[in-house]
Design a protein around this motif. Structure first.
Motif, PDB file in Angstrom:
ATOM      1  N   LEU A  85       0.822  -1.206   0.000  1.00  0.00           N
ATOM      2  CA  LEU A  85       0.000   0.000   0.000  1.00  0.00           C
ATOM      3  C   LEU A  85       0.856   1.257   0.000  1.00  0.00           C
ATOM      4  O   LEU A  85       0.563   2.216  -0.735  1.00  0.00           O
ATOM      5  CB  LEU A  85      -0.948  -0.003   1.206  1.00  0.00           C
ATOM      6  CG  LEU A  85      -1.888   1.203   1.319  1.00  0.00           C
ATOM      7  CD1 LEU A  85      -2.796   1.301   0.098  1.00  0.00           C
ATOM      8  CD2 LEU A  85      -2.718   1.102   2.596  1.00  0.00           C
ATOM      9  N   ALA A  86       1.909   1.284   0.796  1.00  0.00           N
ATOM     10  CA  ALA A  86       2.763   2.476   0.842  1.00  0.00           C
ATOM     11  C   ALA A  86       3.361   2.774  -0.525  1.00  0.00           C
ATOM     12  O   ALA A  86       3.405   3.939  -0.954  1.00  0.00           O
ATOM     13  CB  ALA A  86       3.859   2.287   1.879  1.00  0.00           C
ATOM     14  N   ALA A  87       3.798   1.728  -1.230  1.00  0.00           N
ATOM     15  CA  ALA A  87       4.354   1.931  -2.569  1.00  0.00           C
ATOM     16  C   ALA A  87       3.279   2.398  -3.542  1.00  0.00           C
ATOM     17  O   ALA A  87       3.540   3.226  -4.425  1.00  0.00           O
ATOM     18  CB  ALA A  87       4.994   0.636  -3.065  1.00  0.00           C
ATOM     19  N   LYS A 106     -14.062   1.596   6.111  1.00  0.00           N
ATOM     20  CA  LYS A 106     -13.645   2.887   5.550  1.00  0.00           C
ATOM     21  C   LYS A 106     -12.758   3.644   6.544  1.00  0.00           C
ATOM     22  O   LYS A 106     -11.750   4.250   6.163  1.00  0.00           O
ATOM     23  CB  LYS A 106     -14.865   3.744   5.218  1.00  0.00           C
ATOM     24  CG  LYS A 106     -15.856   3.139   4.238  1.00  0.00           C
ATOM     25  CD  LYS A 106     -15.351   3.114   2.827  1.00  0.00           C
ATOM     26  CE  LYS A 106     -16.482   2.722   1.865  1.00  0.00           C
ATOM     27  NZ  LYS A 106     -15.976   2.386   0.517  1.00  0.00           N
ATOM     28  N   THR A 107     -13.142   3.615   7.822  1.00  0.00           N
ATOM     29  CA  THR A 107     -12.361   4.316   8.834  1.00  0.00           C
ATOM     30  C   THR A 107     -10.940   3.770   8.894  1.00  0.00           C
ATOM     31  O   THR A 107      -9.955   4.528   8.937  1.00  0.00           O
ATOM     32  CB  THR A 107     -13.027   4.186  10.215  1.00  0.00           C
ATOM     33  OG1 THR A 107     -14.337   4.764  10.163  1.00  0.00           O
ATOM     34  CG2 THR A 107     -12.213   4.893  11.285  1.00  0.00           C
ATOM     35  N   GLN A 112      -5.026   4.683   7.141  1.00  0.00           N
ATOM     36  CA  GLN A 112      -3.805   4.307   6.442  1.00  0.00           C
ATOM     37  C   GLN A 112      -3.509   5.254   5.281  1.00  0.00           C
ATOM     38  O   GLN A 112      -2.362   5.676   5.085  1.00  0.00           O
ATOM     39  CB  GLN A 112      -3.921   2.879   5.924  1.00  0.00           C
ATOM     40  CG  GLN A 112      -3.956   1.808   6.995  1.00  0.00           C
ATOM     41  CD  GLN A 112      -4.037   0.417   6.373  1.00  0.00           C
ATOM     42  OE1 GLN A 112      -5.111  -0.065   6.042  1.00  0.00           O
ATOM     43  NE2 GLN A 112      -2.891  -0.195   6.207  1.00  0.00           N
ATOM     44  N   LEU A 113      -4.542   5.569   4.513  1.00  0.00           N
ATOM     45  CA  LEU A 113      -4.339   6.458   3.365  1.00  0.00           C
ATOM     46  C   LEU A 113      -3.821   7.820   3.821  1.00  0.00           C
ATOM     47  O   LEU A 113      -2.909   8.391   3.217  1.00  0.00           O
ATOM     48  CB  LEU A 113      -5.644   6.632   2.588  1.00  0.00           C
ATOM     49  CG  LEU A 113      -6.287   5.373   2.008  1.00  0.00           C
ATOM     50  CD1 LEU A 113      -7.566   5.732   1.254  1.00  0.00           C
ATOM     51  CD2 LEU A 113      -5.327   4.618   1.107  1.00  0.00           C
ATOM     52  N   ASP A 114      -4.401   8.347   4.889  1.00  0.00           N
ATOM     53  CA  ASP A 114      -3.998   9.660   5.383  1.00  0.00           C
ATOM     54  C   ASP A 114      -2.564   9.645   5.893  1.00  0.00           C
ATOM     55  O   ASP A 114      -1.833  10.630   5.751  1.00  0.00           O
ATOM     56  CB  ASP A 114      -4.959  10.104   6.484  1.00  0.00           C
ATOM     57  CG  ASP A 114      -4.764  11.555   6.884  1.00  0.00           C
ATOM     58  OD1 ASP A 114      -4.567  12.400   5.979  1.00  0.00           O
ATOM     59  OD2 ASP A 114      -4.820  11.852   8.089  1.00  0.00           O
ATOM     60  N   ASP A 120      -0.643  16.504  -0.073  1.00  0.00           N
ATOM     61  CA  ASP A 120      -1.515  17.264  -0.967  1.00  0.00           C
ATOM     62  C   ASP A 120      -2.362  16.371  -1.863  1.00  0.00           C
ATOM     63  O   ASP A 120      -3.108  16.860  -2.713  1.00  0.00           O
ATOM     64  CB  ASP A 120      -0.696  18.225  -1.836  1.00  0.00           C
ATOM     65  CG  ASP A 120       0.347  17.503  -2.684  1.00  0.00           C
ATOM     66  OD1 ASP A 120       0.616  16.308  -2.416  1.00  0.00           O
ATOM     67  OD2 ASP A 120       0.885  18.136  -3.608  1.00  0.00           O
ATOM     68  N   ALA A 121      -2.277  15.052  -1.683  1.00  0.00           N
ATOM     69  CA  ALA A 121      -3.087  14.140  -2.497  1.00  0.00           C
ATOM     70  C   ALA A 121      -4.533  14.160  -2.016  1.00  0.00           C
ATOM     71  O   ALA A 121      -4.806  14.182  -0.815  1.00  0.00           O
ATOM     72  CB  ALA A 121      -2.537  12.713  -2.412  1.00  0.00           C
ATOM     73  N   VAL A 122      -5.452  14.136  -2.957  1.00  0.00           N
ATOM     74  CA  VAL A 122      -6.869  14.037  -2.637  1.00  0.00           C
ATOM     75  C   VAL A 122      -7.183  12.594  -2.252  1.00  0.00           C
ATOM     76  O   VAL A 122      -6.733  11.649  -2.924  1.00  0.00           O
ATOM     77  CB  VAL A 122      -7.737  14.463  -3.833  1.00  0.00           C
ATOM     78  CG1 VAL A 122      -9.216  14.199  -3.557  1.00  0.00           C
ATOM     79  CG2 VAL A 122      -7.498  15.929  -4.167  1.00  0.00           C
ATOM     80  N   LEU A 123      -7.955  12.417  -1.180  1.00  0.00           N
ATOM     81  CA  LEU A 123      -8.403  11.086  -0.773  1.00  0.00           C
ATOM     82  C   LEU A 123      -9.902  11.002  -1.022  1.00  0.00           C
ATOM     83  O   LEU A 123     -10.690  11.656  -0.326  1.00  0.00           O
ATOM     84  CB  LEU A 123      -8.090  10.841   0.709  1.00  0.00           C
ATOM     85  CG  LEU A 123      -6.634  11.027   1.152  1.00  0.00           C
ATOM     86  CD1 LEU A 123      -6.483  10.655   2.632  1.00  0.00           C
ATOM     87  CD2 LEU A 123      -5.680  10.212   0.287  1.00  0.00           C
TER      88      LEU A 123
END
Length: 321
Positions: A85-87, A106-107, A112-114, A120-123
């Motif tokens: 996921l990190a990559a 989702k939570t 993890q995504l955040d 500056d990436a949109v989630l």
């Protein structure tokens, strides 16, 4: 980020697709077709790997209808399955999340995504019903989180609904709008959260009336379907209901309201929400099963998608003329 900046630099703007089910695969097609490098991630390795064969088949179909600007192999080469996921998130401009529809799931994934995505990436979540506020409230980067609800499949039906949480930064909404628009989608922006967003609510209103008319014995399910597919939907496939009524009276919407507002109000007087009664649903299902066996739903769905491809090709040609 403006739409022009997205258009000119797509090859340098990776996109992460998290969740490689049908919606995730469809989003991979959308962004790869538009020129973005795509990292496709799924916690299930088999699902992730199987996605490439599925995508390759869809790309061949799209190419057959003239809906690709590049060769299918070139589009497919832009999609990389990334088990880490990190990559997958490294350097991306937007993350499109497509995992199961529960607040808990989702939570967990948005935490993890955040933590891993560039600041500056949109989630964006593809959720059909869950407001972003239910799973992003406690994130440090909650200001860049929003819903990007697609219409299935998004590579054929371009609408994507952008719905902010109360804390979503308008700048994140603007960046998302630019990215989706430059990828060939039709983004629409909600001002605030509402259950079901826009499309699901309009669809729910239509279904409410269709089921009610059927329940009252006014027409068969087949004939009610014809009211849409051979009636209203023909106009609505290239103009919406407001534009339709604007053209249906000599002086536009105000004139339409003056002429037909009373009749519309009276027709809807006393309308109650359809209760999705088991007996009524079973009767509609019985009519449908006479027309289509459950075992044939997959094949009919594929037929639907080919018809959508033909319609998309027609609309593309019409827009260019």
């Amino acid at each position: 980020m403006s739409a022009s900046e997205v258009i000119s630099n797509k090859q340098d703007q990776p996109v992460a697709i998290v969740g490689a089910g049908l919606i995730g695969r469809a989003w991979a097609i959308v962004f790869a077709r538009a020129g973005h490098p795509v990292r496709l991630h799924d916690a299930d390795a088999a699902t992730m790997q199987a996605s490439l064969a599925y995508i390759a088949e869809r790309l061949q179909e799209l190419d057959g209808f003239g809906l690709l600007d590049d060769a299918p192999a070139a589009v497919l080469a832009r999609i990389h399955c990334e088990p880490d996921l990190a990559a997958a998130l490294r350097g991306v401009v937007i993350v499109q999340e497509n995992i199961r529809e529960t607040v808990e799931a989702k939570t967990a994934i948005f935490a993890q995504l955040d933590a891993l995505a560039p600041p500056d990436a949109v989630l964006a979540s593809s959720t059909s019903w869950l407001p972003a506020s239910t799973f992003t409230e406690h994130l440090p980067g909650r200001a860049r989180c929003l819903v990007g609800h697609p219409t299935n499949p998004p590579y054929l039906v371009p609408l994507v609904e952008l719905c902010p949480a109360p804390w979503t930064d308008p700048g994140a909404m603007a960046r998302a709008h630019a990215i989706y628009a430059a990828a060939g989608q039709t983004p629409v922006t909600l001002s605030r959260e509402i259950d079901g967003f826009l499309l699901n609510r309009v669809q729910a209103a239509v279904l409410n009336e269709c089921f009610t008319l059927f329940e009252q014995g006014l027409a068969s399910a087949e004939d009610i379907d014809k009211v849409l597919k051979d009636g209203l939907a023909l106009r609505w496939s290239f103009m919406g209901p407001f534009e339709t009524i604007d053209l249906n009276a000599p002086a536009g919407v105000k004139d339409y309201a003056a002429r037909y507002g009373t009749q519309n109000r009276e027709a809807m007087a006393g309308v109650r929400p359809f209760g999705w009664a088991d007996e009524t649903v079973a009767r509609v299902d019985g009519e449908r099963r006479k027309q289509l066996d459950v075992a044939d739903i997959g094949a009919r769905s594929a037929w639907r998608d080919r018809r959508l491809m033909a319609l998309a090709a027609h609309k593309r040609q019409a827009a260019a003329s």
